[in-house]
Design an enzyme around this catalytic site. Sequence first.
Site, PDB file in Angstrom:
ATOM      1  N   LYS A 288       0.857  -1.185   0.000  1.00 29.18           N
ATOM      2  CA  LYS A 288       0.000   0.000   0.000  1.00 29.18           C
ATOM      3  C   LYS A 288       0.896   1.239   0.000  1.00 29.18           C
ATOM      4  CE  LYS A 288      -4.315   1.460   2.120  1.00 29.18           C
ATOM      5  NZ  LYS A 288      -5.425   1.069   2.995  1.00 29.18           N
ATOM      6  N   GLU A 377     -19.365  -5.674  10.090  1.00 31.33           N
ATOM      7  CA  GLU A 377     -20.331  -4.939  10.918  1.00 31.33           C
ATOM      8  C   GLU A 377     -21.350  -5.868  11.552  1.00 31.33           C
ATOM      9  OE1 GLU A 377     -19.328  -3.981   7.893  1.00 31.33           O
ATOM     10  OE2 GLU A 377     -18.342  -2.049   8.290  1.00 31.33           O
ATOM     11  N   ARG A 405     -25.385  -2.279   7.185  1.00 28.03           N
ATOM     12  CA  ARG A 405     -25.031  -3.671   6.956  1.00 28.03           C
ATOM     13  C   ARG A 405     -25.582  -4.611   8.041  1.00 28.03           C
ATOM     14  NH1 ARG A 405     -20.326  -4.825   3.556  1.00 28.03           N
ATOM     15  NH2 ARG A 405     -21.108  -3.885   1.660  1.00 28.03           N
TER      16      ARG A 405
HETATM   17  C1  TPP Z   1     -18.814  -1.943   4.904  1.00 30.75           C
HETATM   18  C2  TPP Z   1     -17.623  -1.049   5.043  1.00 30.75           C
HETATM   19  N1  TPP Z   1     -17.022  -0.920   6.239  1.00 30.75           N
HETATM   20  C3  TPP Z   1     -15.948  -0.103   6.362  1.00 30.75           C
HETATM   21  C4  TPP Z   1     -15.471   0.584   5.297  1.00 30.75           C
HETATM   22  C5  TPP Z   1     -14.327   1.565   5.464  1.00 30.75           C
HETATM   23  N2  TPP Z   1     -13.145   1.164   4.686  1.00 30.75           N
HETATM   24  C6  TPP Z   1     -12.844   1.714   3.510  1.00 30.75           C
HETATM   25  S1  TPP Z   1     -11.460   1.099   2.831  1.00 30.75           S
HETATM   26  C7  TPP Z   1     -11.241   0.067   4.135  1.00 30.75           C
HETATM   27  C8  TPP Z   1     -10.046  -0.854   4.153  1.00 30.75           C
HETATM   28  C9  TPP Z   1     -10.045  -1.774   3.008  1.00 30.75           C
HETATM   29  O1  TPP Z   1      -8.914  -2.582   3.082  1.00 30.75           O
HETATM   30  P1  TPP Z   1      -8.510  -3.448   1.827  1.00 30.75           P
HETATM   31  O2  TPP Z   1      -9.697  -4.069   1.228  1.00 30.75           O
HETATM   32  O3  TPP Z   1      -7.420  -4.356   2.233  1.00 30.75           O
HETATM   33  O4  TPP Z   1      -7.983  -2.383   0.784  1.00 30.75           O
HETATM   34  P2  TPP Z   1      -6.642  -1.493   0.868  1.00 30.75           P
HETATM   35  O5  TPP Z   1      -7.079  -0.144   1.352  1.00 30.75           O
HETATM   36  O6  TPP Z   1      -5.688  -2.147   1.792  1.00 30.75           O
HETATM   37  O7  TPP Z   1      -6.152  -1.444  -0.513  1.00 30.75           O
HETATM   38  C10 TPP Z   1     -12.236   0.218   5.088  1.00 30.75           C
HETATM   39  C11 TPP Z   1     -12.301  -0.482   6.372  1.00 30.75           C
HETATM   40  C12 TPP Z   1     -16.143   0.419   4.068  1.00 30.75           C
HETATM   41  N3  TPP Z   1     -15.764   1.084   2.971  1.00 30.75           N
HETATM   42  N4  TPP Z   1     -17.195  -0.411   3.970  1.00 30.75           N
END
Ligand code: TPP
Length: 639
Positions: A288, A377, A405
């Site tokens: 990242k 969630e 959710r």
């Molecule tokens: C249902 C939901 N919960 C929380 C989030 C907040 N959120 C946005 S990006 C993220 C992390 C995602 O991690 P990953 O899929 O590994 O992608 P990366 O950012 O590491 O590329 C979170 C928790 C969301 N978008 N949707």
Amino acid sequence: MLIKPGKILAKIESPDDVKNLNQTQLVELCNDLRQFIVDNVSVYGGHFGASLGVVELTVALHYVYNTPYDQLVWDVGHQAYGHKILTGRRDNFHTNRTYNGISGFPKRTESKYDTFGVGHSTTSISAGLGMAIASKYKNEMDRQHIAVIGDGAMTGGLAFEAMNHAGVSNSNLLIILNDNCMSIDPNVGALKDYLTDITTSGTYNRLKSDVWKVLGKMSKFGKSAQEIASKLESSLKSLILHQSNLFESLNLRYFGPVDGHDIDHMVHVLEDLKKIPGPKILHCITTKGKGFALAEKDQTKWHAPGKFDKITGVIRKKEIEMPQPPKYQVVFGETLLELAMQNDKIMGVTPAMPSGSSMNIMMKAMPDRSFDVGIAEQHAVTFSAGLATQGLIPFCNIYSTFMQRAYDQVIHDVAIQKLPVVFCLDRAGLVGADGPTHHGAYDLAYMRCIPNMVIAAPMNESELRNMMFTSQLPGNGPIAIRYPRGQGVMPEWRTPFEQLEIGRGRKICDGENVAILSIGHVGNYVVNACQLLYKSDIYPAHYDLRFAKPLDEVLLNEVFSKFNKIITIEDGCLPGGFGSSILEFMADNNHSAQIVRLGIPDEIIEHGEPEQLHKDCGYDVENIKNTVIKLLEPELAKF
Ligand SMILES: Cc1ncc(C[n+]2csc(CCOP(=O)(O)OP(=O)(O)O)c2C)c(N)n1
């Protein structure tokens, strides 16, 4: 300021142009794309690290696949900046996340390359599978479907529901697991350990490349030879990993791990996978923030850093006059720890938002009493319910939008059993640049119809503290405390705790001819509107209800007996919201009054500055003032 793309990127109007590039030019395109993202986000803000991490993957996907005929689904979508830039939005990219500009997430109405609208996580495998099965049904057997999902998003249950289905679907679906070990904060859970285990198994990785080569050669000898090779490959994987491969056991062919930053290799791997029919998963390892040293180093901070100086890496903060009120989330985080130190029954739960919610304050001080449960969630709510059955008091902090959710869990697991779970709904109301997928518009409406649920909304920091204090006292059932994104209004916010009476509102000021009923932080807009109205000798009464449920019947009876013109205001949807509850109260109690409801109309509200959106929705200070004047027009005309 329009940012100039590099030489190769300047020539890319669509993915067709990517396909015409040679190997060296592909590498150059990756450099240009990465630089263009850095240049833009540093000036205009937005998500950062995630898009940098998938630059090579994005280029490889558009090079190998025939998008948009082949369907590419991004999970969450915060990593899709490169995709947007390659698919016709390069020259508009400076409008990313701004009012009337392009969205920060893939959006079907924005581009034919955006196959599925996102913002919330963990939808890509289900959506991709739906598309793949539809293609099969339509006999479009040549069509490819690719879901790109992060290791964070993979912690959500929906991904497993989808894989469970995909494994028996025989559909043309490729899942790309973009594994960077990060969610917004470091990723958590047993799955993370499992993925690390695969990634670091040296023997497996050595053998895997040999098997891959054999598999490629076998394809020349026809289908059955390839099948034998592929069976051999999968049993080898199981053997070497000392346990059955999780994905293979779900009937998904597992490939990888591969280095997601090696564009050359990625292209070859994807070309090979295109020839292998059926559901499969490619495990791709990326970093990242790749290519921007500070973002690689502090990945949480650079998930969405805001505007910054791309040379020094200094994040630009607004010029601040001292002292500033804190963000509500900070008041939540600090207060939770304060309460937890006094009450050993308090536990903290967050689904993957430790920094965003400030739960990280308690997690640092009390790691055994606070939990990041992943992007889960539903689990967060039922897990909290489980804790509550044992006499503990969980504070389960979930953004208003993400709580959508877990609706059944709130009803079935918490409300019906009247368990004392304290839901803290952060980012309630319009959130701004993240847009419609993230606006916390619906919680007042969706919580209000649930029996046993108390709904509180603080107008300021002190109220938030008192609501949190009150909710952990014995004898309470479930309660939802909703508060907005951003700052409150009290620089001196560490006020002593005071118990509030559940369902008791307060009068902010007396007045004449019209009463304004507010819930939550927007009450401050009313205070400001009143200040303006006083200059015109107009004196509305203002009541802060504090609780949307139960309503303060004593207060409301007094209001209806004194006023026949009433304005309600909420930072939430009008259908079924706080204003609706006042209309219901009026009807149920045989009162009558002219009521004007201000809040979010029954429409999808796009992204933009919160102030602009409040104005558009008609509940900023100016609109409140004008609504009062309009409502009083007949009275004012008498003078
Ligand atoms: C249902 C939901 N919960 C929380 C989030 C907040 N959120 C946005 S990006 C993220 C992390 C995602 O991690 P990953 O899929 O590994 O992608 P990366 O950012 O590491 O590329 C979170 C928790 C969301 N978008 N949707």
